[in-house]
Write a protein that holds these residues in place. Structure first.
Motif, PDB file in Angstrom:
ATOM      1  N   PRO A  88      -0.733  13.811   5.104  1.00  0.00           N
ATOM      2  CA  PRO A  88      -0.657  13.101   3.865  1.00  0.00           C
ATOM      3  C   PRO A  88      -1.337  13.782   2.792  1.00  0.00           C
ATOM      4  O   PRO A  88      -1.995  14.758   2.864  1.00  0.00           O
ATOM      5  N   LEU A  89      -0.784  13.521   1.504  1.00  0.00           N
ATOM      6  CA  LEU A  89      -1.071  14.261   0.067  1.00  0.00           C
ATOM      7  C   LEU A  89      -2.003  13.549  -0.534  1.00  0.00           C
ATOM      8  O   LEU A  89      -2.780  13.896  -1.407  1.00  0.00           O
ATOM      9  N   THR A  90      -2.158  12.140  -0.598  1.00  0.00           N
ATOM     10  CA  THR A  90      -2.880  11.365  -1.229  1.00  0.00           C
ATOM     11  C   THR A  90      -3.592  10.339  -0.164  1.00  0.00           C
ATOM     12  O   THR A  90      -3.025  10.243   0.664  1.00  0.00           O
ATOM     13  N   ASP A  91      -4.436   9.609  -0.992  1.00  0.00           N
ATOM     14  CA  ASP A  91      -5.253   8.394  -0.186  1.00  0.00           C
ATOM     15  C   ASP A  91      -4.028   7.229  -0.608  1.00  0.00           C
ATOM     16  O   ASP A  91      -3.380   7.541  -1.461  1.00  0.00           O
ATOM     17  N   ASP A 101      -6.964   2.878   4.956  1.00  0.00           N
ATOM     18  CA  ASP A 101      -7.323   3.849   5.709  1.00  0.00           C
ATOM     19  C   ASP A 101      -6.414   4.620   6.472  1.00  0.00           C
ATOM     20  O   ASP A 101      -5.244   3.807   6.870  1.00  0.00           O
ATOM     21  N   HIS A 102      -6.482   5.891   6.773  1.00  0.00           N
ATOM     22  CA  HIS A 102      -5.255   6.612   7.513  1.00  0.00           C
ATOM     23  C   HIS A 102      -4.700   5.984   8.744  1.00  0.00           C
ATOM     24  O   HIS A 102      -3.851   5.544   8.836  1.00  0.00           O
ATOM     25  N   GLU A 103      -6.054   5.542   9.724  1.00  0.00           N
ATOM     26  CA  GLU A 103      -5.234   5.067  10.950  1.00  0.00           C
ATOM     27  C   GLU A 103      -4.726   3.715  10.672  1.00  0.00           C
ATOM     28  O   GLU A 103      -3.661   3.090  11.229  1.00  0.00           O
ATOM     29  N   GLY A 104      -5.211   2.972  10.008  1.00  0.00           N
ATOM     30  CA  GLY A 104      -4.792   1.432   9.728  1.00  0.00           C
ATOM     31  C   GLY A 104      -3.361   1.658   8.816  1.00  0.00           C
ATOM     32  O   GLY A 104      -2.495   0.848   9.448  1.00  0.00           O
ATOM     33  N   PHE A 105      -3.264   2.450   7.921  1.00  0.00           N
ATOM     34  CA  PHE A 105      -1.987   2.551   7.132  1.00  0.00           C
ATOM     35  C   PHE A 105      -1.105   2.910   8.364  1.00  0.00           C
ATOM     36  O   PHE A 105       0.305   2.371   8.287  1.00  0.00           O
ATOM     37  N   THR A 106      -1.078   3.992   9.111  1.00  0.00           N
ATOM     38  CA  THR A 106      -0.220   4.525  10.203  1.00  0.00           C
ATOM     39  C   THR A 106       0.258   3.378  11.156  1.00  0.00           C
ATOM     40  O   THR A 106       1.245   3.315  11.395  1.00  0.00           O
ATOM     41  N   ALA A 107      -0.867   2.452  11.560  1.00  0.00           N
ATOM     42  CA  ALA A 107      -0.862   1.646  12.591  1.00  0.00           C
ATOM     43  C   ALA A 107       0.039   0.605  12.087  1.00  0.00           C
ATOM     44  O   ALA A 107       1.034   0.117  12.653  1.00  0.00           O
ATOM     45  N   PHE A 108       0.008   0.260  10.596  1.00  0.00           N
ATOM     46  CA  PHE A 108       0.537  -1.054  10.054  1.00  0.00           C
ATOM     47  C   PHE A 108       2.144  -0.344  10.050  1.00  0.00           C
ATOM     48  O   PHE A 108       2.950  -1.218  10.458  1.00  0.00           O
ATOM     49  N   ALA A 163       0.667  -1.204  -0.037  1.00  0.00           N
ATOM     50  CA  ALA A 163       0.200  -0.072   0.149  1.00  0.00           C
ATOM     51  C   ALA A 163       0.931   1.297  -0.015  1.00  0.00           C
ATOM     52  O   ALA A 163       2.002   1.221   0.583  1.00  0.00           O
ATOM     53  N   SER A 164       0.554   2.525  -0.695  1.00  0.00           N
ATOM     54  CA  SER A 164       1.506   3.242  -0.899  1.00  0.00           C
ATOM     55  C   SER A 164       0.650   4.637  -0.941  1.00  0.00           C
ATOM     56  O   SER A 164      -0.535   4.928  -1.298  1.00  0.00           O
ATOM     57  N   ARG A 165       1.427   5.726  -0.217  1.00  0.00           N
ATOM     58  CA  ARG A 165       0.661   6.905  -0.152  1.00  0.00           C
ATOM     59  C   ARG A 165       1.709   8.224   0.014  1.00  0.00           C
ATOM     60  O   ARG A 165       3.020   7.769   0.208  1.00  0.00           O
ATOM     61  N   SER A 166       1.585   9.295  -0.560  1.00  0.00           N
ATOM     62  CA  SER A 166       2.116  10.394  -0.511  1.00  0.00           C
ATOM     63  C   SER A 166       2.116  11.087   0.774  1.00  0.00           C
ATOM     64  O   SER A 166       1.035  11.583   1.189  1.00  0.00           O
ATOM     65  N   TYR A 167       3.254  11.832   1.015  1.00  0.00           N
ATOM     66  CA  TYR A 167       3.227  12.802   2.059  1.00  0.00           C
ATOM     67  C   TYR A 167       3.904  13.945   1.891  1.00  0.00           C
ATOM     68  O   TYR A 167       4.768  13.952   1.157  1.00  0.00           O
ATOM     69  N   ARG A 168       3.617  15.301   2.406  1.00  0.00           N
ATOM     70  CA  ARG A 168       4.683  16.396   2.428  1.00  0.00           C
ATOM     71  C   ARG A 168       5.812  16.155   3.022  1.00  0.00           C
ATOM     72  O   ARG A 168       5.763  15.519   4.387  1.00  0.00           O
TER      73      ARG A 168
END
Ligand SMILES: Cc1cc2nc3c(=O)[nH]c(=O)nc-3n(C[C@H](O)[C@H](O)[C@H](O)COP(=O)(O)OP(=O)(O)OC[C@H]3O[C@@H](n4cnc5c(N)ncnc54)[C@H](O)[C@@H]3O)c2cc1C
Length: 463
Positions: A284-287, A259-266, A208-213
């Motif tokens: 976070p900049l993207t889902d 989801d945000h919480e799940g991704f961060t917790a993982f 799972a991938s997501r972009s951040y500032r």
């Protein structure tokens, strides 16, 4: 100079197809690239390259080779916001749960998104006067001589055509760079040839991938490798536009939530907090998006006893590697150098010569990635004594690299495909590994001597 030939057609305008076209343009009067997606000048992810939404690291060797094919590419990317990264000094490597000691190596990596890298390479290839890119165009099959001994062209379907009629692009050479889902094997079968043997190692990777500032004072990147005890891993890479991209995941179906919480917790459950520490407070900049990668897969074209003239496979259509190790683009670039060398001797017997050379390129990264995946007991595959020994030795490499930067450097030079794996077993490095990993004397002797015999394949004197 080799004799010039008329027309080459390449299927796929991703990194493999672009490199192939660059090389073919030196020898063929005309090169046509056929690409299913409609392409524009933007550096956005696209349908045919879904991996573009995920972290993409370019190995140091891959950058060097791309720079040879496209001089000034590194500077151009840096000018567009990519970071130039010393791969040991500015990057955190956590392998086997241990962080590599940081030091300057001169191994240059790029903090760049895959879409930007591909778009700049595409612009370079598009600018070649004898290359045409036909986008929005599907390759559907091959044409061949009556006895099928030679491929004579590619069947294509232009997606923009209302009537959707098939047309044929006549070609002296067709190169299939359509990726791991290539239909090349079926095309060969329809001409009466067997499909190539396929080797697969099921890894069931779920990214799972997501972009951040990106905080400009934050890290350029970090990679957290899975361990036997904790099979989750991930990577954070800086990219142009002051972003970080984070890809995290597990094997055999252990997927990170979106989801945000799940991704961060993982991220907090990886074998090191290095990624979680960065993203827990980042914007976070993207889902998050998912990618499932079932298996590494290698098609053994070099073992085929019959193969038509005028046809090659290239890049991921030959071998698709577990993306965790970031090898695919570098292997495609190196296959470009093999193709160039082969074409210097003309096009006679090109398939046999190219596939042999490509297999030699693929062998090492395949052994590295498959060997590492087979550390996990429930990943199915044949475990050779050599692979088991190498994995045990690598555990010691990681332990030694925690304190000895020269061991880390030797390791990075191998995984970045600058040096051959034997270099990690060279007496000076092996001694440092054994000292740094602080094992009892009888084990030091056993591992170094046996491992070197198995890897180098020759009797090596004991240290
Ligand atoms: C999740 C993931 C992460 C990865 N991370 C890395 C990394 O960090 N570093 C790295 O080096 N590599 C990585 N890779 C691998 C890398 O993306 C590939 O090795 C690289 O793109 C070269 O592949 P290719 O050009 O041969 O095929 P692909 O990239 O798969 O491209 C195939 C092209 O062919 C086109 N096409 C397909 N079928 C047809 C058709 N019938 N007609 C016309 N066009 C067609 C597609 O639209 C596409 O443009 C990753 C791969 C995945 C899946």
């Amino acid at each position: 100079m080799p004799a010039r030939t008329d027309h080459a057609v390449v299927v796929g305008a991703s990194m493999g197809g672009l490199v192939a076209a660059r090389v073919l343009s030196e020898v063929f009067d005309r090169v046509t690239i056929v690409e299913r997606d409609v392409l524009d000048d933007s550096a956005n992810p696209r349908r045919g390259v879904p991996q573009g939404r995920h972290a993409h690291g370019l190995l140091a060797r891959g950058r060097e080779v791309l720079e040879e094919f496209f001089p000034g590419l590194t500077e151009e990317l840096v000018g567009r916001g990519a970071g130039r990264i010393d791969l040991q000094a500015q990057f955190r490597w956590i392998n086997g749960g241990r962080q590599m000691h940081r030091a300057d190596t001169g191994l240059v990596g790029l903090g760049v998104s895959r879409p930007l890298l591909e778009s700049r390479v595409r612009a370079r290839v598009r600018a070649l006067p004898n290359v045409t890119l036909l986008d929005g165009c599907d390759a559907t099959g091959l044409t061949a001589t009556a006895d099928s001994s030679r491929v004579t062209g590619l069947r294509v379907l232009r997606r923009t055509d209302d009537d959707g009629a098939d047309e044929v692009l006549d070609a002296d050479l067709v190169v299939d760079a359509s990726g791991r889902g290539s239909r090349g094997p079926q095309w060969l079968e329809s001409l009466g040839y067997p499909a190539p043997q396929v080797e697969q190692v099921q890894i069931g990777l779920a990214y799972a991938s997501r972009s951040y500032r990106r905080d400009p004072h934050g890290p350029a990147g970090a990679a957290v490798g899975a361990t036997i005890a904790n099979r989750r891993g991930g990577v954070i890479l800086s990219q142009e536009g002051d972003r970080w991209i984070v890809s995290i995941g597990g094997i055999l179906g252990d997927a990170a939530p979106l989801d945000h919480e799940g991704f961060t917790a993982f991220a907090a459950t990886l074998p090191s907090p290095a990624i979680h520490e960065v993203i827990r407070d980042a914007e976070p900049l993207t889902d998050a998006v998912r990618f499932r990668y079932p298996a590494s897969s290698r098609r053994r074209y070099e073992r085929m006893s019959r193969f038509p003239a005028g046809y090659l496979a290239f890049g991921d259509s030959i071998c698709s590697f577990n993306p965790t190790y970031g090898q695919g683009m570098t292997v495609a670039a190196l296959e470009g150098t093999v193709l160039r060398t082969c074409l210097a001797d003309g096009t006679a017997d090109l398939g046999r010569r190219f596939f042999r050379g490509a297999a030699r390129i693929v062998d090492i990264p395949w052994d590295i990635s498959v060997g590492a995946d087979l550390r996990f007991p429930d990943v199915e595959g044949q475990r050779t004594a050599k692979a088991r020994m190498v994995n045990r030795y690598l555990e010691r490499v990681h332990r030694a690299a925690e304190t000895d930067p020269s061991v880390g450097r030797a390791f990075l030079r191998v995984v970045n495909m600058i040096d051959r794996p034997e270099r990690l077993m060279a007496p000076r490095t092996a001694l440092r590994v054994l000292r740094g990993s602080r094992r009892p004397a009888h084990q030091r002797f056993g591992v170094s001597w046996v491992a070197r015999r198995l890897i180098v394949g020759a009797a090596a004197p004991a240290d």
